[in-house]
Design an enzyme around this catalytic site. Sequence first.
Site, PDB file in Angstrom:
ATOM      1  N   LYS A 248       2.048  -3.822   6.659  1.00 39.64           N
ATOM      2  CA  LYS A 248       2.456  -3.798   5.246  1.00 39.64           C
ATOM      3  C   LYS A 248       3.973  -3.598   5.148  1.00 39.64           C
ATOM      4  O   LYS A 248       4.655  -4.235   4.341  1.00 39.64           O
ATOM      5  CB  LYS A 248       1.720  -2.693   4.488  1.00 39.64           C
ATOM      6  CG  LYS A 248       0.232  -2.947   4.322  1.00 39.64           C
ATOM      7  CD  LYS A 248      -0.035  -4.139   3.419  1.00 39.64           C
ATOM      8  CE  LYS A 248      -1.468  -4.579   3.436  1.00 39.64           C
ATOM      9  NZ  LYS A 248      -1.717  -5.871   2.793  1.00 39.64           N
TER      10      LYS A 248
ATOM     11  N   TYR B 287      -1.935  -1.129  10.937  1.00 38.32           N
ATOM     12  CA  TYR B 287      -2.154  -1.671   9.581  1.00 38.32           C
ATOM     13  C   TYR B 287      -0.954  -1.370   8.687  1.00 38.32           C
ATOM     14  O   TYR B 287      -0.404  -2.247   8.019  1.00 38.32           O
ATOM     15  CB  TYR B 287      -3.436  -1.082   8.967  1.00 38.32           C
ATOM     16  CG  TYR B 287      -3.544  -1.351   7.479  1.00 38.32           C
ATOM     17  CD1 TYR B 287      -3.858  -2.617   7.002  1.00 38.32           C
ATOM     18  CD2 TYR B 287      -3.297  -0.336   6.542  1.00 38.32           C
ATOM     19  CE1 TYR B 287      -3.928  -2.867   5.642  1.00 38.32           C
ATOM     20  CE2 TYR B 287      -3.371  -0.574   5.182  1.00 38.32           C
ATOM     21  CZ  TYR B 287      -3.689  -1.849   4.736  1.00 38.32           C
ATOM     22  OH  TYR B 287      -3.746  -2.091   3.381  1.00 38.32           O
TER      23      TYR B 287
ATOM     24  N   SER C 151       0.841  -1.202   0.000  1.00 38.96           N
ATOM     25  CA  SER C 151       0.000   0.000   0.000  1.00 38.96           C
ATOM     26  C   SER C 151       0.871   1.244   0.000  1.00 38.96           C
ATOM     27  O   SER C 151       1.980   1.242   0.550  1.00 38.96           O
ATOM     28  CB  SER C 151      -0.862  -0.018   1.266  1.00 38.96           C
ATOM     29  OG  SER C 151      -1.422   1.245   1.520  1.00 38.96           O
TER      30      SER C 151
END
Length: 336
Positions: free
Chosen positions: A152, A148, A124
């Site tokens: 990643k 989050y 992302s």
Amino acid sequence: MSLLITGGTGYIGSHTVVELLNTNQDVVIVDNLANSSTKSLDRVEKITGIRPVFIEADICDKDAMRKVFSEHDISAVIHFAGLKAVGESTQIPLSYYHNNVSGTVALLEVMGENNVKNIVFSSSATVYGENNISPLVETMPTSATNPYGQTKLMVEHILFDLAKSDPEWSIISLRYFNPIGAHKSGLIGENPNGIPNNLLPFVSQVAVGRLPELNVWGDDYDTVDGTGVRDYIHVVDLALAHLKAVNALSILSGCTAINIGTGNGTSVLEIVNKFKEISGVDIPYKISPRRPGDIATVFAKADLAEELLDWQAERDLNAMIADTWRWQSQNPNGFE
Ligand code: NAD
Ligand code: UFG
């Protein structure tokens, strides 16, 4: 030979499966249905005429994953499976680290045991953190501002280390910017649980009357109209980038991170106005305080994808909004 698609019943996964089936690629989907339903498989079958192989399993469950690899001849993995809600990740960080990081390590271990060393990973733009100035380039320093984003970033580090340790691995980490839109049939699309956090699902639920009004999080940013600017990318263009990435796995060695965006920025109010124009429906909104953690402007430098994958975005904002609206208006309650 089949491609293993983890998270293949989800939003981006289901669109990628459609494009793969359209090119006669055999796929095996693994999903634990944590954020999706098998109804998406019915829709994929309706679009393509092919019922993809589906196995309900958790990527954290190594025995279940070993069974998948022993029963199917897998050549490469496209790894979408993961939890993705930024806000939720601050509430239940251990679930995010377990699912996204430990789950990926478990998957990589089972892949290694089976000598399958080709993987495309869903990363992302969040890995660029908040200190880089757009256009964001793959060589910029990375950081994360929430659990989050940390997952990643951690997985990217793991993938780089793995590729360094064993030259047989070929890994592409695709850094998605803001995926929106839906398949042009209106049969599959984004189907978030609960109240959406992301702009487009929120706007489209306002448009069908499920939500009363949009909060525009801040109009005092240093942007064209004061509202946040993002690089929206059509989910079908994103899906097609995965097909190109799978092909490139045989050419690129090591681990390569590649932006998948359009290179253009669009503001919140530009999105709202375009949505009104295309749907013919009013979108009531009010200006609210800035959302914590948001930055003014995020957009990609998208040249590396063109250079290494021979990919560039083809669908414009009109198509993104028209396809979002077709999906939402034909399926006001998602797959229910
Ligand atoms: P999604 O929630 O629609 O799809 C993810 C799928 O993974 C779901 O079907 C879910 O049930 C499944 N899943 C989750 N944990 C699993 C596990 N342990 N085992 C098996 N299946 C599991 O989300 P999406 O928008 O399609 O995102 C796909 C990937 O792309 C995710 O990794 C996400 O973090 C990443 N990504 C998404 C965006 C975005 O804005 N949508 C942006 C950047 C990156
Ligand atoms: N916005 C609103 N109102 C809303 C929702 C969003 O005004 O109800 C604004 C935001 O402030 C931002 C823009 O719309 O300016 C886009 O917001 P999104 O939540 O749709 O997307 P973000 O860029 O904030 O976040 C997305 C993904 C994250 C990912 C991040 C970085 O949701 O998972 O991109 O790529 F980490």
